[in-house]
Design an enzyme around this catalytic site. Structure first.
Site, PDB file in Angstrom:
ATOM      1  N   ASN A  12       0.849  -1.190   0.000  1.00 47.44           N
ATOM      2  CA  ASN A  12       0.000   0.000   0.000  1.00 47.44           C
ATOM      3  C   ASN A  12       0.892   1.251   0.000  1.00 47.44           C
ATOM      4  O   ASN A  12       1.534   1.572   1.003  1.00 47.44           O
ATOM      5  CB  ASN A  12      -0.905  -0.059   1.249  1.00 47.44           C
ATOM      6  CG  ASN A  12      -1.846   1.120   1.333  1.00 47.44           C
ATOM      7  OD1 ASN A  12      -1.504   2.237   0.956  1.00 47.44           O
ATOM      8  ND2 ASN A  12      -3.039   0.874   1.851  1.00 47.44           N
TER       9      ASN A  12
ATOM     10  N   LYS B 174       0.388   3.920   2.792  1.00 46.40           N
ATOM     11  CA  LYS B 174       0.996   3.573   4.085  1.00 46.40           C
ATOM     12  C   LYS B 174       2.512   3.736   4.055  1.00 46.40           C
ATOM     13  O   LYS B 174       3.109   4.265   4.987  1.00 46.40           O
ATOM     14  CB  LYS B 174       0.751   2.086   4.379  1.00 46.40           C
ATOM     15  CG  LYS B 174      -0.574   1.750   4.927  1.00 46.40           C
ATOM     16  CD  LYS B 174      -0.578   0.273   5.252  1.00 46.40           C
ATOM     17  CE  LYS B 174      -1.961  -0.150   5.666  1.00 46.40           C
ATOM     18  NZ  LYS B 174      -2.019  -1.592   5.945  1.00 46.40           N
TER      19      LYS B 174
ATOM     20  N   ASP C 285      -1.610  -3.694  10.019  1.00 43.88           N
ATOM     21  CA  ASP C 285      -2.979  -3.834   9.535  1.00 43.88           C
ATOM     22  C   ASP C 285      -3.826  -2.786  10.238  1.00 43.88           C
ATOM     23  O   ASP C 285      -3.673  -2.556  11.450  1.00 43.88           O
ATOM     24  CB  ASP C 285      -3.517  -5.245   9.815  1.00 43.88           C
ATOM     25  CG  ASP C 285      -4.657  -5.596   8.866  1.00 43.88           C
ATOM     26  OD1 ASP C 285      -4.640  -5.129   7.710  1.00 43.88           O
ATOM     27  OD2 ASP C 285      -5.567  -6.341   9.270  1.00 43.88           O
TER      28      ASP C 285
ATOM     29  N   GLY D 231      -7.516   5.704   1.130  1.00 41.88           N
ATOM     30  CA  GLY D 231      -8.513   4.900   1.837  1.00 41.88           C
ATOM     31  C   GLY D 231      -9.708   5.716   2.310  1.00 41.88           C
ATOM     32  O   GLY D 231     -10.332   6.464   1.554  1.00 41.88           O
TER      33      GLY D 231
ATOM     34  N   ASP E  79      -9.674   8.266   4.308  1.00 40.88           N
ATOM     35  CA  ASP E  79      -9.291   9.608   4.778  1.00 40.88           C
ATOM     36  C   ASP E  79     -10.314  10.704   4.455  1.00 40.88           C
ATOM     37  O   ASP E  79     -10.588  11.557   5.307  1.00 40.88           O
ATOM     38  CB  ASP E  79      -7.915  10.010   4.220  1.00 40.88           C
ATOM     39  CG  ASP E  79      -6.779   9.385   5.013  1.00 40.88           C
ATOM     40  OD1 ASP E  79      -7.034   8.889   6.130  1.00 40.88           O
ATOM     41  OD2 ASP E  79      -5.641   9.393   4.522  1.00 40.88           O
TER      42      ASP E  79
ATOM     43  N   LYS F  39      -1.590  15.210   9.025  1.00 40.62           N
ATOM     44  CA  LYS F  39      -2.115  13.886   9.405  1.00 40.62           C
ATOM     45  C   LYS F  39      -1.046  13.088  10.154  1.00 40.62           C
ATOM     46  O   LYS F  39      -1.316  12.465  11.185  1.00 40.62           O
ATOM     47  CB  LYS F  39      -2.573  13.113   8.158  1.00 40.62           C
ATOM     48  CG  LYS F  39      -3.067  11.698   8.494  1.00 40.62           C
ATOM     49  CD  LYS F  39      -3.396  10.841   7.299  1.00 40.62           C
ATOM     50  CE  LYS F  39      -3.782   9.432   7.744  1.00 40.62           C
ATOM     51  NZ  LYS F  39      -3.875   8.455   6.658  1.00 40.62           N
TER      52      LYS F  39
ATOM     53  N   HIS G  25      -3.249   7.548  13.918  1.00 39.23           N
ATOM     54  CA  HIS G  25      -3.138   6.212  14.496  1.00 39.23           C
ATOM     55  C   HIS G  25      -1.792   5.575  14.142  1.00 39.23           C
ATOM     56  O   HIS G  25      -1.139   4.946  14.954  1.00 39.23           O
ATOM     57  CB  HIS G  25      -4.288   5.341  13.975  1.00 39.23           C
ATOM     58  CG  HIS G  25      -4.559   5.540  12.514  1.00 39.23           C
ATOM     59  ND1 HIS G  25      -5.053   6.723  12.012  1.00 39.23           N
ATOM     60  CD2 HIS G  25      -4.349   4.750  11.432  1.00 39.23           C
ATOM     61  CE1 HIS G  25      -5.166   6.659  10.701  1.00 39.23           C
ATOM     62  NE2 HIS G  25      -4.737   5.467  10.315  1.00 39.23           N
ATOM     63  N   ARG G  26      -1.361   5.807  12.886  1.00 34.76           N
ATOM     64  CA  ARG G  26      -0.088   5.222  12.422  1.00 34.76           C
ATOM     65  C   ARG G  26       1.069   5.866  13.171  1.00 34.76           C
ATOM     66  O   ARG G  26       2.017   5.207  13.573  1.00 34.76           O
ATOM     67  CB  ARG G  26       0.009   5.448  10.909  1.00 34.76           C
ATOM     68  CG  ARG G  26       1.036   4.600  10.223  1.00 34.76           C
ATOM     69  CD  ARG G  26       0.749   4.446   8.740  1.00 34.76           C
ATOM     70  NE  ARG G  26      -0.332   3.514   8.494  1.00 34.76           N
ATOM     71  CZ  ARG G  26      -1.535   3.860   8.008  1.00 34.76           C
ATOM     72  NH1 ARG G  26      -1.788   5.110   7.675  1.00 34.76           N
ATOM     73  NH2 ARG G  26      -2.468   2.952   7.844  1.00 34.76           N
TER      74      ARG G  26
HETATM   75  P1  IMP Z   1      -5.076  -2.551   5.310  1.00 33.04           P
HETATM   76  O1  IMP Z   1      -4.460  -2.301   6.620  1.00 33.04           O
HETATM   77  O2  IMP Z   1      -4.120  -2.319   4.173  1.00 33.04           O
HETATM   78  O3  IMP Z   1      -5.777  -3.876   5.244  1.00 33.04           O
HETATM   79  O4  IMP Z   1      -6.161  -1.422   5.109  1.00 33.04           O
HETATM   80  C1  IMP Z   1      -7.505  -1.570   5.493  1.00 33.04           C
HETATM   81  C2  IMP Z   1      -8.377  -0.542   4.819  1.00 33.04           C
HETATM   82  O5  IMP Z   1      -8.278   0.671   5.546  1.00 33.04           O
HETATM   83  C3  IMP Z   1      -7.982  -0.212   3.374  1.00 33.04           C
HETATM   84  O6  IMP Z   1      -9.177   0.057   2.675  1.00 33.04           O
HETATM   85  C4  IMP Z   1      -7.141   1.032   3.508  1.00 33.04           C
HETATM   86  O7  IMP Z   1      -7.226   1.858   2.359  1.00 33.04           O
HETATM   87  C5  IMP Z   1      -7.771   1.689   4.716  1.00 33.04           C
HETATM   88  N1  IMP Z   1      -6.785   2.438   5.498  1.00 33.04           N
HETATM   89  C6  IMP Z   1      -5.686   1.959   6.132  1.00 33.04           C
HETATM   90  N2  IMP Z   1      -5.039   2.954   6.748  1.00 33.04           N
HETATM   91  C7  IMP Z   1      -5.742   4.079   6.502  1.00 33.04           C
HETATM   92  C8  IMP Z   1      -5.547   5.448   6.857  1.00 33.04           C
HETATM   93  O8  IMP Z   1      -4.594   5.859   7.523  1.00 33.04           O
HETATM   94  N3  IMP Z   1      -6.482   6.308   6.403  1.00 33.04           N
HETATM   95  C9  IMP Z   1      -7.563   5.918   5.659  1.00 33.04           C
HETATM   96  N4  IMP Z   1      -7.777   4.672   5.295  1.00 33.04           N
HETATM   97  C10 IMP Z   1      -6.865   3.750   5.715  1.00 33.04           C
END
Ligand code: IMP
Length: 199
Positions: free
Chosen positions: A9, A12, A68, A148, A150, A170, A175-176
């Protein structure tokens, strides 16, 4: 120290590289020409984070960071949660549309982003960390920054969505960011042991 982000991703990877800049050398799978596709089949964020971290570690022998993230919506009993990526069965845009539709006409729009990170230092030594950002779901999409969910997430204490913030803003509060601060302080605390495996 070198750390491989166990994800394809790009959103990320961009954020993690920017948050850890100057602290740790962050590598993406592209940087080392590693092309893996990991099925997120776990029942929890932690299971998926460990699965991703371990798979990348085993293929690279480089300290790896599995991650995740899920969006947990109060009015939907915590959904989509661990299924956030697969919520609509399609991409990010469809996921956002589906969520706005589910919440249409509802006043309780509380939600949180939860990130679990699994730091794989070596086979048998894995440390997990969590970051949570509370907020609410907007009534429509706002802003084009980030990725995602956001454009529909308004963090507590703000009147704008993550999609309306520049990445620096951001990254200061997300959270990250919170999870990565825990990863960093663990590495600093345990550096004498960690450096044997991660240099
Ligand atoms: P995963 O962790 O890659 O499985 O992401 C799960 C879902 O949440 C995906 O649709 C990502 O696009 C979304 N996502 C993960 N992190 C973020 C973020 O920081 N902001 C917005 N969407 C996120």
């Amino acid at each position: 120290m070198r750390l491989l982000v166990a994800s394809n991703n790009q959103g990320k990877i961009r954020e993690i590289k920017s948050i850890l800049e100057g602290e740790i050398e962050v590598l993406s799978p592209l940087d080392i020409s590693l092309d893996l596709s990991i099925l997120e089949s776990g029942k929890t964020l932690q299971e998926n984070a460990i699965k991703k971290g371990l798979a990348y570690f085993r293929h690279s022998r480089i300290c790896s960071l599995g991650e995740d993230t899920g969006l947990e919506v109060e009015a939907l009993d915590g959904k989509p949660g661990v299924n956030s990526a697969r919520y609509s069965g399609s991409g990010d845009e469809e996921n956002r549309k589906k969520l706005l539709k589910e919440l249409w006409g509802r006043d309780d729009r509380r939600a949180c982003f939860r990130t679990v990170m699994a730091l794989v230092i070596q086979e048998g030594w894995i440390e997990c960390f969590e970051g949570v950002m509370r907020g609410k779901i907007s009534r429509s999409e706002r802003g084009r920054a980030g990725f995602g969910y956001d454009p529909i997430f308004i963090p507590d204490g703000f009147n704008k969505t993550f999609g309306e913030m520049d990445c620096g803003e951001k990254n200061k509060i997300s959270h990250r960011r919170m999870a990565l601060e825990k990863v960093l302080s663990f590495i600093q605390r345990e550096w004498d042991e960690v450096e044997k495996f991660c240099k």
